[in-house]
Enzyme design. Structure first.
Site, PDB file in Angstrom:
ATOM      1  N   GLU A 277      -3.225  -6.493   7.027  1.00 26.13           N
ATOM      2  CA  GLU A 277      -1.957  -5.777   7.301  1.00 26.13           C
ATOM      3  C   GLU A 277      -1.606  -4.851   6.138  1.00 26.13           C
ATOM      4  O   GLU A 277      -1.112  -3.737   6.332  1.00 26.13           O
ATOM      5  CB  GLU A 277      -0.816  -6.764   7.546  1.00 26.13           C
ATOM      6  CG  GLU A 277      -0.982  -7.607   8.780  1.00 26.13           C
ATOM      7  CD  GLU A 277      -1.271  -6.808  10.045  1.00 26.13           C
ATOM      8  OE1 GLU A 277      -0.583  -5.809  10.293  1.00 26.13           O
ATOM      9  OE2 GLU A 277      -2.209  -7.184  10.769  1.00 26.13           O
ATOM     10  N   TRP A 280      -3.562  -1.852   6.656  1.00 26.86           N
ATOM     11  CA  TRP A 280      -2.954  -0.938   7.653  1.00 26.86           C
ATOM     12  C   TRP A 280      -1.920  -0.047   6.972  1.00 26.86           C
ATOM     13  O   TRP A 280      -1.814   1.147   7.244  1.00 26.86           O
ATOM     14  CB  TRP A 280      -2.260  -1.734   8.773  1.00 26.86           C
ATOM     15  CG  TRP A 280      -3.129  -2.037   9.945  1.00 26.86           C
ATOM     16  CD1 TRP A 280      -3.653  -3.249  10.269  1.00 26.86           C
ATOM     17  CD2 TRP A 280      -3.571  -1.116  10.973  1.00 26.86           C
ATOM     18  NE1 TRP A 280      -4.394  -3.125  11.427  1.00 26.86           N
ATOM     19  CE2 TRP A 280      -4.364  -1.846  11.877  1.00 26.86           C
ATOM     20  CE3 TRP A 280      -3.381   0.247  11.204  1.00 26.86           C
ATOM     21  CZ2 TRP A 280      -4.957  -1.268  13.001  1.00 26.86           C
ATOM     22  CZ3 TRP A 280      -3.970   0.834  12.324  1.00 26.86           C
ATOM     23  CH2 TRP A 280      -4.747   0.074  13.201  1.00 26.86           C
ATOM     24  N   TRP A 309       7.744  14.354  29.011  1.00 21.02           N
ATOM     25  CA  TRP A 309       8.677  13.250  28.776  1.00 21.02           C
ATOM     26  C   TRP A 309       9.926  13.415  29.623  1.00 21.02           C
ATOM     27  O   TRP A 309      10.323  14.538  29.949  1.00 21.02           O
ATOM     28  CB  TRP A 309       9.075  13.196  27.291  1.00 21.02           C
ATOM     29  CG  TRP A 309       7.913  13.163  26.345  1.00 21.02           C
ATOM     30  CD1 TRP A 309       7.524  14.161  25.489  1.00 21.02           C
ATOM     31  CD2 TRP A 309       6.979  12.095  26.155  1.00 21.02           C
ATOM     32  NE1 TRP A 309       6.406  13.777  24.777  1.00 21.02           N
ATOM     33  CE2 TRP A 309       6.052  12.509  25.165  1.00 21.02           C
ATOM     34  CE3 TRP A 309       6.827  10.823  26.724  1.00 21.02           C
ATOM     35  CZ2 TRP A 309       4.994  11.704  24.735  1.00 21.02           C
ATOM     36  CZ3 TRP A 309       5.775  10.030  26.280  1.00 21.02           C
ATOM     37  CH2 TRP A 309       4.880  10.466  25.312  1.00 21.02           C
ATOM     38  N   ASN A 344       7.066  -7.517  13.928  1.00 23.73           N
ATOM     39  CA  ASN A 344       6.046  -6.534  14.286  1.00 23.73           C
ATOM     40  C   ASN A 344       5.672  -6.567  15.771  1.00 23.73           C
ATOM     41  O   ASN A 344       5.559  -5.529  16.425  1.00 23.73           O
ATOM     42  CB  ASN A 344       4.786  -6.743  13.441  1.00 23.73           C
ATOM     43  CG  ASN A 344       3.708  -5.730  13.783  1.00 23.73           C
ATOM     44  OD1 ASN A 344       3.935  -4.533  13.687  1.00 23.73           O
ATOM     45  ND2 ASN A 344       2.562  -6.207  14.236  1.00 23.73           N
ATOM     46  N   TRP A 362       8.236   9.613  22.197  1.00 21.23           N
ATOM     47  CA  TRP A 362       8.143   8.619  21.122  1.00 21.23           C
ATOM     48  C   TRP A 362       8.908   9.043  19.875  1.00 21.23           C
ATOM     49  O   TRP A 362       9.366   8.203  19.095  1.00 21.23           O
ATOM     50  CB  TRP A 362       6.667   8.341  20.773  1.00 21.23           C
ATOM     51  CG  TRP A 362       5.867   9.548  20.349  1.00 21.23           C
ATOM     52  CD1 TRP A 362       5.213  10.421  21.169  1.00 21.23           C
ATOM     53  CD2 TRP A 362       5.649  10.025  19.014  1.00 21.23           C
ATOM     54  NE1 TRP A 362       4.594  11.399  20.433  1.00 21.23           N
ATOM     55  CE2 TRP A 362       4.837  11.179  19.112  1.00 21.23           C
ATOM     56  CE3 TRP A 362       6.050   9.586  17.759  1.00 21.23           C
ATOM     57  CZ2 TRP A 362       4.429  11.908  17.985  1.00 21.23           C
ATOM     58  CZ3 TRP A 362       5.643  10.307  16.638  1.00 21.23           C
ATOM     59  CH2 TRP A 362       4.847  11.451  16.757  1.00 21.23           C
ATOM     60  N   TRP A 385       4.571   4.158  15.749  1.00 22.63           N
ATOM     61  CA  TRP A 385       5.006   4.849  16.984  1.00 22.63           C
ATOM     62  C   TRP A 385       3.850   5.605  17.634  1.00 22.63           C
ATOM     63  O   TRP A 385       3.690   5.584  18.852  1.00 22.63           O
ATOM     64  CB  TRP A 385       6.196   5.778  16.696  1.00 22.63           C
ATOM     65  CG  TRP A 385       7.467   4.997  16.763  1.00 22.63           C
ATOM     66  CD1 TRP A 385       8.129   4.432  15.716  1.00 22.63           C
ATOM     67  CD2 TRP A 385       8.174   4.606  17.948  1.00 22.63           C
ATOM     68  NE1 TRP A 385       9.213   3.718  16.176  1.00 22.63           N
ATOM     69  CE2 TRP A 385       9.267   3.818  17.536  1.00 22.63           C
ATOM     70  CE3 TRP A 385       8.003   4.847  19.302  1.00 22.63           C
ATOM     71  CZ2 TRP A 385      10.178   3.266  18.448  1.00 22.63           C
ATOM     72  CZ3 TRP A 385       8.904   4.305  20.210  1.00 22.63           C
ATOM     73  CH2 TRP A 385       9.979   3.531  19.780  1.00 22.63           C
TER      74      TRP A 385
HETATM   75  P1  FAD Z   1       3.828  -8.890   7.215  1.00 24.50           P
HETATM   76  O1  FAD Z   1       3.232  -9.215   8.526  1.00 24.50           O
HETATM   77  O2  FAD Z   1       4.086 -10.008   6.294  1.00 24.50           O
HETATM   78  O3  FAD Z   1       2.869  -7.812   6.524  1.00 24.50           O
HETATM   79  C1  FAD Z   1       2.903  -7.573   5.111  1.00 24.50           C
HETATM   80  C2  FAD Z   1       3.152  -6.116   4.830  1.00 24.50           C
HETATM   81  O4  FAD Z   1       2.105  -5.320   5.336  1.00 24.50           O
HETATM   82  C3  FAD Z   1       4.416  -5.575   5.466  1.00 24.50           C
HETATM   83  O5  FAD Z   1       5.543  -5.877   4.704  1.00 24.50           O
HETATM   84  C4  FAD Z   1       4.115  -4.090   5.551  1.00 24.50           C
HETATM   85  O6  FAD Z   1       4.349  -3.448   4.331  1.00 24.50           O
HETATM   86  C5  FAD Z   1       2.620  -4.074   5.820  1.00 24.50           C
HETATM   87  N1  FAD Z   1       2.345  -3.994   7.257  1.00 24.50           N
HETATM   88  C6  FAD Z   1       2.263  -5.018   8.129  1.00 24.50           C
HETATM   89  N2  FAD Z   1       1.953  -4.562   9.365  1.00 24.50           N
HETATM   90  C7  FAD Z   1       1.844  -3.232   9.260  1.00 24.50           C
HETATM   91  C8  FAD Z   1       1.534  -2.189  10.183  1.00 24.50           C
HETATM   92  N3  FAD Z   1       1.240  -2.433  11.470  1.00 24.50           N
HETATM   93  N4  FAD Z   1       1.537  -0.922   9.737  1.00 24.50           N
HETATM   94  C9  FAD Z   1       1.802  -0.640   8.444  1.00 24.50           C
HETATM   95  N5  FAD Z   1       2.093  -1.583   7.526  1.00 24.50           N
HETATM   96  C10 FAD Z   1       2.113  -2.854   7.924  1.00 24.50           C
HETATM   97  N6  FAD Z   1       6.598  -1.144   8.740  1.00 24.50           N
HETATM   98  C11 FAD Z   1       7.375  -0.711   7.733  1.00 24.50           C
HETATM   99  O7  FAD Z   1       7.233  -1.189   6.592  1.00 24.50           O
HETATM  100  N7  FAD Z   1       8.322   0.264   7.939  1.00 24.50           N
HETATM  101  C12 FAD Z   1       8.520   0.834   9.165  1.00 24.50           C
HETATM  102  O8  FAD Z   1       9.369   1.726   9.294  1.00 24.50           O
HETATM  103  C13 FAD Z   1       7.731   0.359  10.250  1.00 24.50           C
HETATM  104  N8  FAD Z   1       7.923   0.851  11.499  1.00 24.50           N
HETATM  105  C14 FAD Z   1       7.124   0.391  12.531  1.00 24.50           C
HETATM  106  C15 FAD Z   1       7.302   0.927  13.818  1.00 24.50           C
HETATM  107  C16 FAD Z   1       6.502   0.497  14.885  1.00 24.50           C
HETATM  108  C17 FAD Z   1       6.693   1.086  16.251  1.00 24.50           C
HETATM  109  C18 FAD Z   1       5.514  -0.492  14.660  1.00 24.50           C
HETATM  110  C19 FAD Z   1       4.650  -0.979  15.782  1.00 24.50           C
HETATM  111  C20 FAD Z   1       5.335  -1.037  13.388  1.00 24.50           C
HETATM  112  C21 FAD Z   1       6.126  -0.599  12.319  1.00 24.50           C
HETATM  113  N9  FAD Z   1       5.971  -1.129  11.012  1.00 24.50           N
HETATM  114  C22 FAD Z   1       6.750  -0.655   9.985  1.00 24.50           C
HETATM  115  C23 FAD Z   1       4.897  -2.095  10.706  1.00 24.50           C
HETATM  116  C24 FAD Z   1       5.281  -3.584  10.802  1.00 24.50           C
HETATM  117  O9  FAD Z   1       5.945  -3.839  11.999  1.00 24.50           O
HETATM  118  C25 FAD Z   1       6.150  -4.061   9.636  1.00 24.50           C
HETATM  119  O10 FAD Z   1       5.578  -3.662   8.416  1.00 24.50           O
HETATM  120  C26 FAD Z   1       6.271  -5.578   9.621  1.00 24.50           C
HETATM  121  O11 FAD Z   1       6.844  -6.040  10.810  1.00 24.50           O
HETATM  122  C27 FAD Z   1       7.114  -5.999   8.443  1.00 24.50           C
HETATM  123  O12 FAD Z   1       7.314  -7.379   8.425  1.00 24.50           O
HETATM  124  P2  FAD Z   1       6.688  -8.270   7.268  1.00 24.50           P
HETATM  125  O13 FAD Z   1       7.044  -7.720   5.946  1.00 24.50           O
HETATM  126  O14 FAD Z   1       7.064  -9.673   7.548  1.00 24.50           O
HETATM  127  O15 FAD Z   1       5.136  -8.033   7.518  1.00 24.50           O
END
Ligand code: FAD
Length: 473
Positions: A277, A280, A309, A344, A362, A385
């Site tokens: 993650e 990512w 859209w 997420n 979107w 997105w």
């Molecule tokens: P954990 O699951 O503990 O992951 C650890 C860290 O990895 C996160 O804190 C984050 O920095 C990074 N991470 C995890 N998943 C992703 C991912 N898919 N893409 C990029 N980085 C990731 N994340 C944001 O930080 N800011 C946003 O504005 C954001 N908008 C999103 C919008 C959409 C439509 C989607 C599908 C995902 C988005 N995410 C965003 C990614 C992800 O949902 C969040 O990072 C995550 O839910 C944060 O929770 P956590 O810290 O417990 O994550």
């Protein structure tokens, strides 16, 4: 005397801060910090009030941490990025700054602001930028042809190979400076921006709180992450995103802590899924540097720009307010409205619903998320997105359309998350909560909860037709 200025932006920490560490390397220099807020611009570009408040809280913690090291933190306000450069220039003159240290921000406008600042200060102030908000610098994980990857899996393999060659080090917080100007520390003025105070239980401010959360997560939960991360009713993810988004924590700190507790994480062992993650996150950051047009909200896949859209404001509003009649979507949207954070799995479900069930552009959803999220981060949000809308690189294929009811049944099987966030449904037992109107009909009970605003099956057909028409055009 030489004066080194650290221009803080999305790097609100003293530990493992590359610009701050470099500024402090010369023991004889006077080191000062500056933060320039741009509240008007935040309003226009929809920074969530909760995120603005979180920034301010963390600036206060940063000010204290810097003060202990004899480094004063100043705060200034500017109307926009161009004005911020003028403010920086004037501050450099006022404080007789000789060198400027800053950590790069990769979004297009931010990068342009920094280039302008360097041009304007040239010959007067030596400027140095650092790749601080990433584990590996953009442009350093590339294909054999030297190009940025478009697909995540080979990117992540190459990323892990790079990590295998040597981990990016974490730098220590600077030591207290002899003769540091503690007397210059003044209370920081709050931002001129409407703010909603973040929930201090969910997101306590400051580096210590972030580091404790990181430590606890890596010790107790990172190993179970693959089994737990998809279920919003339990706390199976780290909840570190608000700290990473504004740089209270660095990804290198996450990496090192993870490897301390899970030494085989980079080789596919325990902890690997969480590391994935973090990769990512890097992928999306590296993408916006390789393809800056993403910062203009353009789709990565050209033909998706032609999707017709629907501009249905009532539908959009129902989605924003969590009144779509689809319980998992509504629970998720309400969680975000109340806490500023969304799980997420739910970000994927709600984004898919807006785009593929309501056929709303979107970019409206992307913008709305930024106006609500405490962890709003351009690259991750845009990447998420574009993934959900099937417009991005390595996105979900356009014909893959989540069924919001079965997604709820799968990831919130007993409905605990839904009942927590949708009080109108809190009396409906177990799985029945996913189709509340069926339950109410069987019970002969009245329900004060909206009927589904669209029929999923019909919406799916219409969306497929819209995407296919755009593709063939
Ligand atoms: P954990 O699951 O503990 O992951 C650890 C860290 O990895 C996160 O804190 C984050 O920095 C990074 N991470 C995890 N998943 C992703 C991912 N898919 N893409 C990029 N980085 C990731 N994340 C944001 O930080 N800011 C946003 O504005 C954001 N908008 C999103 C919008 C959409 C439509 C989607 C599908 C995902 C988005 N995410 C965003 C990614 C992800 O949902 C969040 O990072 C995550 O839910 C944060 O929770 P956590 O810290 O417990 O994550």
């Amino acid at each position: 005397m030489t004066t080194h200025l650290v221009w803080f932006r999305a790097d609100l920490r003293v530990n493992d801060n590359l610009a701050l560490a470099a500024a402090c390397r010369d023991p004889d220099a006077r080191v000062i910090g500056l933060f320039i807020s741009t509240p008007q611009q935040w309003r226009d570009h929809s920074v969530a009030p909760r995120q603005a408040a979180f920034i301010w809280q963390n600036l206060q913690a940063l000010q204290q941490a810097l003060a202990k090291r004899g480094i004063p933190l100043f705060m200034r306000e500017a109307t926009d990025f161009t004005a911020a450069v003028g403010t920086l220039d004037a501050f450099c003159t006022e404080q007789q700054v000789t060198s400027l240290f800053y950590n790069y921000q990769y979004e297009l406008n931010e990068a342009r602001r920094d280039a302008l600042a360097e041009r304007q200060l040239e010959g007067r102030v030596a400027c140095q930028g650092f790749d601080d908000s990433v584990m590996l610098p953009p442009g350093s994980v590339v294909t054999g042809n030297g190009e940025m990857y478009k697909v995540f899996t080979p990117y992540s393999r190459a990323f892990l190979r790079r990590l295998g060659e040597g981990l990016p080090p974490c730098v220590s917080a600077p030591k207290p400076r002899a003769g540091g100007a503690l007397s210059e520390v003044a209370a920081l003025p709050p931002f001129d921006y409407p703010s909603e105070t973040p929930d201090a239980m969910l997101f306590p401010a400051g580096e210590e709180a972030a580091l404790k959360r990181l430590r606890d997560f890596c010790q107790t939960a990172a190993g179970d992450y693959p089994e737990k991360r998809d279920f919003p009713a339990i706390r199976g993810t780290s909840l570190l995103s608000p700290y990473l988004a504004i740089g209270v924590l660095s990804p290198r700190q996450c990496l090192h802590r993870l490897l301390t507790e899970h030494p085989r994480a980079a080789e596919g062992g325990s902890g690997a899924v969480w590391l994935n993650e973090l990769i990512w996150r890097e992928f999306y950051r590296h993408l916006i540097v390789a393809w800056p047009h993403l910062c203009r909200h353009q789709p990565f896949i050209d033909w998706t720009a032609r999707v017709a859209w629907q501009r249905n404001d009532a539908h959009f509003q129902a989605w924003c307010e969590g009144n779509t009649g689809y319980p998992i979507v509504d629970a998720a949207m309400r969680q975000m409205k109340v806490t500023g954070w969304m799980h997420n799995r739910l970000r994927m479900i709600t984004a898919s619903f807006l785009v593929k069930d309501l056929l709303v552009d979107w970019r409206r959803g992307e913008r709305y998320f930024m106006s609500q999220l405490i962890d709003g981060d351009f690259a991750a949000n845009n990447g998420g997105w574009q993934w959900a809308a099937s417009t991005g690189t390595d996105a979900a294929p356009y014909f893959r359309i989540f069924n919001p009811t079965t997604q709820g049944q799968r990831f919130d099987a007993d409905g605990d998350f839904i009942r927590r966030w949708v009080p109108e449904l809190s009396h409906i037992p177990g799985k029945a909560v996913h189709e509340p109107h069926d339950w109410a009909k069987k019970q002969g009970a009245a329900l004060r909860y909206p009927k589904p605003i669209v029929d999923h099956k019909q919406a799916r057909v219409a969306t497929l037709a819209a995407y296919e028409a755009a593709r063939k055009e």
